[in-house]
Design a protein around this motif. Structure first.
Motif, PDB file in Angstrom:
ATOM      1  N   VAL A  48      -1.746   3.370 -45.559  1.00  0.00           N
ATOM      2  CA  VAL A  48      -1.654   4.072 -46.833  1.00  0.00           C
ATOM      3  C   VAL A  48      -2.065   3.164 -47.984  1.00  0.00           C
ATOM      4  N   SER A  49      -1.498   1.970 -48.012  1.00  0.00           N
ATOM      5  CA  SER A  49      -1.786   1.052 -49.111  1.00  0.00           C
ATOM      6  C   SER A  49      -1.438  -0.361 -48.676  1.00  0.00           C
ATOM      7  N   ASN A  59      -5.396  -2.171 -52.006  1.00  0.00           N
ATOM      8  CA  ASN A  59      -6.243  -1.066 -51.595  1.00  0.00           C
ATOM      9  C   ASN A  59      -5.405   0.133 -51.198  1.00  0.00           C
ATOM     10  N   TYR A  60      -6.060   1.291 -51.200  1.00  0.00           N
ATOM     11  CA  TYR A  60      -5.423   2.577 -50.906  1.00  0.00           C
ATOM     12  C   TYR A  60      -6.296   3.389 -49.976  1.00  0.00           C
ATOM     13  N   VAL A  64      -4.743   9.082 -50.814  1.00  0.00           N
ATOM     14  CA  VAL A  64      -3.645   8.860 -51.765  1.00  0.00           C
ATOM     15  C   VAL A  64      -4.112   8.227 -53.074  1.00  0.00           C
ATOM     16  N   LYS A  65      -5.391   7.885 -53.166  1.00  0.00           N
ATOM     17  CA  LYS A  65      -5.899   7.256 -54.392  1.00  0.00           C
ATOM     18  C   LYS A  65      -5.643   8.144 -55.607  1.00  0.00           C
ATOM     19  N   PHE A  68      -0.748   7.507 -55.526  1.00  0.00           N
ATOM     20  CA  PHE A  68       0.215   6.497 -55.083  1.00  0.00           C
ATOM     21  C   PHE A  68      -0.104   5.162 -55.759  1.00  0.00           C
ATOM     22  N   THR A  69       0.957   4.385 -56.025  1.00  0.00           N
ATOM     23  CA  THR A  69       0.796   3.063 -56.606  1.00  0.00           C
ATOM     24  C   THR A  69       1.693   2.076 -55.873  1.00  0.00           C
ATOM     25  N   ILE A  70       1.084   1.003 -55.401  1.00  0.00           N
ATOM     26  CA  ILE A  70       1.846  -0.050 -54.739  1.00  0.00           C
ATOM     27  C   ILE A  70       2.064  -1.184 -55.735  1.00  0.00           C
ATOM     28  N   LEU A  81       6.384   1.558 -53.306  1.00  0.00           N
ATOM     29  CA  LEU A  81       5.297   2.539 -53.227  1.00  0.00           C
ATOM     30  C   LEU A  81       5.730   3.736 -54.053  1.00  0.00           C
TER      31      LEU A  81
END
Length: 121
Positions: A48-49, A59-60, A64-65, A68-70, A81
């Motif tokens: 996922v990330s 990277n993603y 999910v780009k 989502f934010t890691i 996440l």
């Protein structure tokens, strides 16, 4: 004993948000690349990330780009996440994994037990 522990999963409606946490036990995360993976029923596990130890490389997955934010807080020994605009197809068990190499992959040595995310109305 080195462990990764996920938390923050649950049931959310489509369009909703959740934040998953991956906490380290028995070691410090600051030298570890951490990745989030997921496995939906009947599917294989997918990446996922991924975030490097310094946080400089991220990277993603295409799916999910933009949603989502890691991120990582090495002082708190946690990687997050943030998941926004969730869709039913995001339903899965989410795992965090860590190792001292980049990028992320199934070859990672440390894995958490997983956290269930259900997106449903």
């Amino acid at each position: 004993q080195l462990q990764l522990v996920e938390s923050g999963g649950g049931l959310v409606q489509p369009g909703g948000s959740l934040r998953l946490s991956c906490a380290a036990s028995g070691f410090t995360l600051e030298h570890y690349t951490i990745g989030w993976f997921r496995q939906a029923p009947g599917n294989g596990r997918e990446g996922v990330s991924c975030i490097s130890a310094s946080g400089a490389s991220i990277n993603y997955a295409d799916s999910v780009k933009g949603r989502f934010t890691i991120s990582r807080d090495n002082d708190k020994n946690v990687v997050y996440l943030e998941m926004n605009n969730l869709r039913p197809e995001d339903t899965a068990i989410y795992y965090c994994a860590g190792d001292r190499i980049f990028p992320c992959g199934e070859w990672f040595a440390l894995w958490g037990q997983g956290s269930q995310v259900n997106v449903s109305s």
